[in-house]
Scaffold this active site. Structure first.
Site, short mmCIF file in Angstrom:
data_model
loop_
_atom_site.label_atom_id
_atom_site.label_comp_id
_atom_site.label_asym_id
_atom_site.label_seq_id
_atom_site.Cartn_x
_atom_site.Cartn_y
_atom_site.Cartn_z
N ASP A 94 1.05 -4.35 7.29
CA ASP A 94 0.12 -3.22 7.27
C ASP A 94 -1.35 -3.62 7.11
OD1 ASP A 94 0.13 -4.15 4.67
OD2 ASP A 94 0.67 -2.25 3.74
N HIS A 95 -1.63 -4.86 6.73
CA HIS A 95 -3.00 -5.25 6.38
C HIS A 95 -3.82 -5.82 7.53
CE1 HIS A 95 -2.31 -4.41 2.21
NE2 HIS A 95 -3.37 -5.05 1.79
N ASP A 159 0.77 -6.76 -4.27
CA ASP A 159 -0.38 -5.90 -3.99
C ASP A 159 -0.59 -5.05 -5.24
OD1 ASP A 159 -1.95 -4.63 -1.30
OD2 ASP A 159 -1.75 -3.30 -3.02
N ARG A 447 -10.36 2.27 -3.78
CA ARG A 447 -11.43 1.38 -4.23
C ARG A 447 -12.70 1.62 -3.44
NH1 ARG A 447 -7.46 -3.42 -5.40
NH2 ARG A 447 -6.97 -2.76 -7.51
N SER A 642 -7.82 -6.39 -6.58
CA SER A 642 -6.57 -6.71 -5.90
C SER A 642 -5.81 -7.83 -6.59
CB SER A 642 -6.84 -7.11 -4.45
OG SER A 642 -7.48 -6.08 -3.74
N ARG A 644 -4.62 -10.37 -5.18
CA ARG A 644 -4.56 -11.53 -4.29
C ARG A 644 -4.67 -12.86 -5.04
NH1 ARG A 644 -10.02 -9.45 -1.54
NH2 ARG A 644 -8.60 -7.70 -1.41
#
Length: 753
Positions: A94-95, A159, A447, A642, A644
């Site tokens: 999806d990213h 995520d 965000r 995030s 990440r």
């Protein structure tokens, strides 16, 4: 759709028994979070955990990964020596879909641009028994809510907005890829036992107010770090009055207050949603143990006695909120927002409104927004701002298209984007109307940090509900209040907007031709994972070196970051997403968004070797070449945002030995520990001011242990010295990670042993 039927049956067979055991251990009425957390302990403790202090080991029921973070997570898992994941796991593409022209064109372009990555993720998934959701299937959090989340369960995901599943009564936590690797490899997952915040919701929403406004108000109360190390549990009659997807919206944005996760108890709205999404068997099991999927009655009657903090919100009087700019916790009730726009000099012309995303793309969200679009058509109004719509999943998109809802948006000039993250994460090729740098946009996303959506630091991004966003684009004026202000339509009439109306669930049920799930075929052992050594998108990993057992001496200051330094500042998204599977290439974005304390510029730090100012990654690579260790210094809540792990892996890859800050965001601190970077906090926050531009650091690790702080010697350019004390939160296991060089190295040693 129902997946993992056997897992769900097994879970509910034992769940109430586990809760009974927890009740005997704690000897008191239980919150819902306590029931679920203790029921998922690897081993029950002999005494209750201390909230905010004790570390606990958990056994999550599943792991979820989105395509940007899955690349690095799976590259790490490939080193773990396992033949199959130990718990049900999924990958969701999806990213990597860039929003530019519209759904079909953008998806087709993404399939071409990211073919190598998608093939890698698909083949690794098939080899290790991981469920694979193809590009276009939808945004991970919406797909999880529709297909996998179930009350009382525990899930971790790579995520930060994994917390969305709390809307279906699940403890769902955003983690770094290394945490996901642990669980997929069969190891327990470690977490400091959270504190608990109880949010008592009274009354019922009406008019323009929506579930989004609940979390926008809570964000204003708790701020971006007020939820750190805490689970936010929503209780009360008002909580039961909200739709399941509305609950998901609230939990989703709990990530913006730093919460470990957010949670609602099981109720009729969840049952309706489970039934509507083809999971009536879950409804049957959950309803049979309903009491154990909610806080005990005593907790509801006297929440102050059972939560560490209690907030009350009356939904009956709740106004719509607009939060921003540049931070999701600057909360304005709409009655005060127009004045704030003018007093603060925010650009008043609204250039773009964007609705959808993982936060607000449910059937209910889109029907409420569409009711305003229909009003616009009937009242001869046209959009004055650019307008985009992002459905959360193919199931939602197909259903709202069937029900002619998308048409309402298109009639007023709306552009339907792919079922993907798109502008919410910076994957947006924006079409600017003007050359002026300062501009305003409003979204229903989560965000709104500087550069988050379009890479432009001058874009003032505001967050609101989909219905408020839709109303605002009809005026093109950021100071417009749809609750009381009028508009002049295309034929010169004065018109007002009526409050939005929507449907919680589609009356004709959900429908879809292709969910986008790719089934596993053939023998996984026959699958060979090849990564082209010349690829600039994918790179096999080399294990990080273990600690040499010595003090860290002569480390250079790489950067002293000033103010907010999120994971977006440490490892930007947007165009850098393409390198998420190539550690060396993506390391070229390390800390390029952080503000250097000494010159207040980004990506410009002193190179002690040349004497000039250069890009942060350039300086780091030169220091690494000369075998010079580095230290990064940061401010409050360093690494918020995030989950990440690239923000931890990049510093480790380029030779950063330690990060010393005033305070950490939870996930980032864990990620640093997992990758073997020493994560320290100033014992005295004022010591941040002692750090000078040409400092060297000697960090003493002779007595590195759970209970001992760490001594750091600051050696200044003039030869003077400051001795400071730094704290840490390492436990015995995490110290072993550090000694081994990373948590993954530790896992591999355990596998061999």
């Amino acid at each position: 759709m129902l997946f993992d039927k056997e897992l769900i049956e097994s879970f509910y067979k034992d769940y109430s028994k586990r809760v009974l055991t927890v009740r005997k251990l704690l000897q008191k009425p239980l919150t819902l979070a306590e029931k679920i957390l203790y029921a998922h302990c690897d081993e029950l403790p002999t005494e209750p955990y201390q909230r905010g202090k004790s570390y606990a080991m958990f056994r999550p029921d599943r792991v979820a990964m989105q395509d940007a973070t899955a690349q690095m997570a799976l590259l790490q898992f490939m080193q773990a020596g396992k033949n199959k994941v130990a718990v049900p796991s999924t990958v969701h593409c999806d990213h990597l879909i860039l929003a530019e022209s519209g759904a079909d064109q953008d998806l087709n372009q993404a399939l071409k641009d990211n073919k190598e990555v998608y093939n890698f993720l698909s083949s690794v998934s098939k080899k290790y028994g991981i469920g694979f959701w193809k590009p276009g299937a939808g945004i991970i959090h919406q797909v999880l809510l529709e297909n996998y989340a179930f009350p009382g369960a525990m899930m971790i995901g790579t995520d930060s907005h994994t917390v969305n599943a709390g809307g279906l009564g699940m403890v769902a936590v955003g983690v770094g890829g290394a945490d996901a690797v642990d669980v997929m490899a069969g190891m327990p997952w470690e977490l400091k036992f959270p504190k608990l915040v109880g949010v008592v919701l009274k009354g019922k929403l009406s008019g323009w107010a929506s579930s989004k406004d609940v979390i926008l108000k809570v964000a204003g109360i708790l701020t971006v770090k007020g939820g750190t190390g805490k689970i936010v549990e929503y209780i009360g009659e008002g909580a039961e009055s909200l739709s399941c997807t509305g609950k998901g919206t609230i939990c989703n944005m709990g990530a913006e207050i730093g919460a470990t996760t957010s949670l609602f108890g099981y109720d009729d709205s969840m049952a309706r949603y489970l039934d509507a999404t083809g999971r009536s068997i879950v409804t049957e099991f959950a309803s049979a143990c309903r009491d154990d999927l909610n806080p005990d009655p005593e907790v509801l009657q006297n929440p102050e006695a059972y939560y560490d903090e209690v907030i009350e919100i009356d939904l009956s009087t709740l106004e719509p909120y607009i939060n921003g700019p540049f931070t999701p916790d600057k909360a304005w009730p709409i009655s005060e927002f127009a004045q704030a726009v003018k007093e603060n000099g925010y650009p008043q012309e609204l250039e773009v409104g964007l609705i959808g995303s993982c936060t607000n793309s449910s059937y209910e969200d889109l029907t409420r927004a569409a009711s305003l679009a229909k009003q616009a058509k009937d009242k001869h109004l046209k959009a004055k701002s650019e307008f985009t719509i992002t459905p959360g999943s193919e199931q939602v998109r197909y259903t709202v298209e069937r029900d002619h809802i998308l048409e309402e948006f298109e009639h007023i000039g709306g552009l339907v984007l792919a079922n993907a993250c798109g502008p919410c994460i910076g994957q947006w090729k924006r079409h600017r109307k003007k050359d002026e740098p300062k501009n305003s946009i409003i979204t229903s996303f989560n965000r709104n940090f500087a550069k988050r959506n379009d890479g432009d630091p001058n874009t003032h991004a505001f967050v609101a509900s989909p219905e408020i966003v839709t109303a605002m684009i009809l005026s093109g004026d950021l100071a417009f209040n749809p609750l009381k202000d009028h508009l002049i339509n295309e034929i010169g009439e004065t018109v007002y907007l009526d409050p939005p109306e929507g449907e919680e669930l589609p009356s004709k049920g959900f429908d879809v031709k292709d969910l986008g799930f790719e089934s596993v075929e053939g023998n996984p052992e026959d699958i060979v994972i090849d990564v082209d050594p010349t690829s600039d998108r994918l790179q096999l990993l080399t294990p990080f070196s273990s600690w040499d057992g010595k003090d860290m001496k002569g480390c250079r200051l790489l950067i002293k970051a000033k103010g907010k330094c999120t994971t977006d500042h440490i490892s930007m998204a947007g165009p850098w997403l393409k390198y998420r599977g190539h550690l060396d290439n993506i390391s070229n974005n390390m800390l390029i968004g952080a503000v250097n304390f000494f010159n207040e510029k980004t990506n410009e730090v002193l190179n002690r070797l040349s004497g000039g100012y250069e890009a942060v990654p350039t300086v780091a690579r030169q220091y690494k070449k000369e075998n010079l260790g580095m230290v990064v210094v940061g401010d409050e809540n360093y690494g918020e945002g995030s989950s990440r792990e690239h923000a931890a892996m990049e510093p480790r890859h380029l030779g950063v030995r330690a990060v010393i800050v005033k305070s950490f965001a939870r996930i980032h601190e864990t990620n640093l520990k997992k990758q073997g970077v020493l994560a320290l906090t100033f014992s005295s926050p004022e010591d941040y001011n002692k750090i000078q531009e040409e400092d060297q650091f000697d960090i003493s690790l002779e007595y590195f242990s759970e209970s001992e702080p760490v001594s750091v010697k600051l050696i200044h350019k003039d030869g003077s010295v400051d001795d400071i004390i730094c704290n840490h939160t390492y436990n015995a296991l995490q110290i072993e990670w550090f000694k081994c060089g990373s948590a993954l190295n530790y896992i591999k040693l355990q596998e061999k042993g």
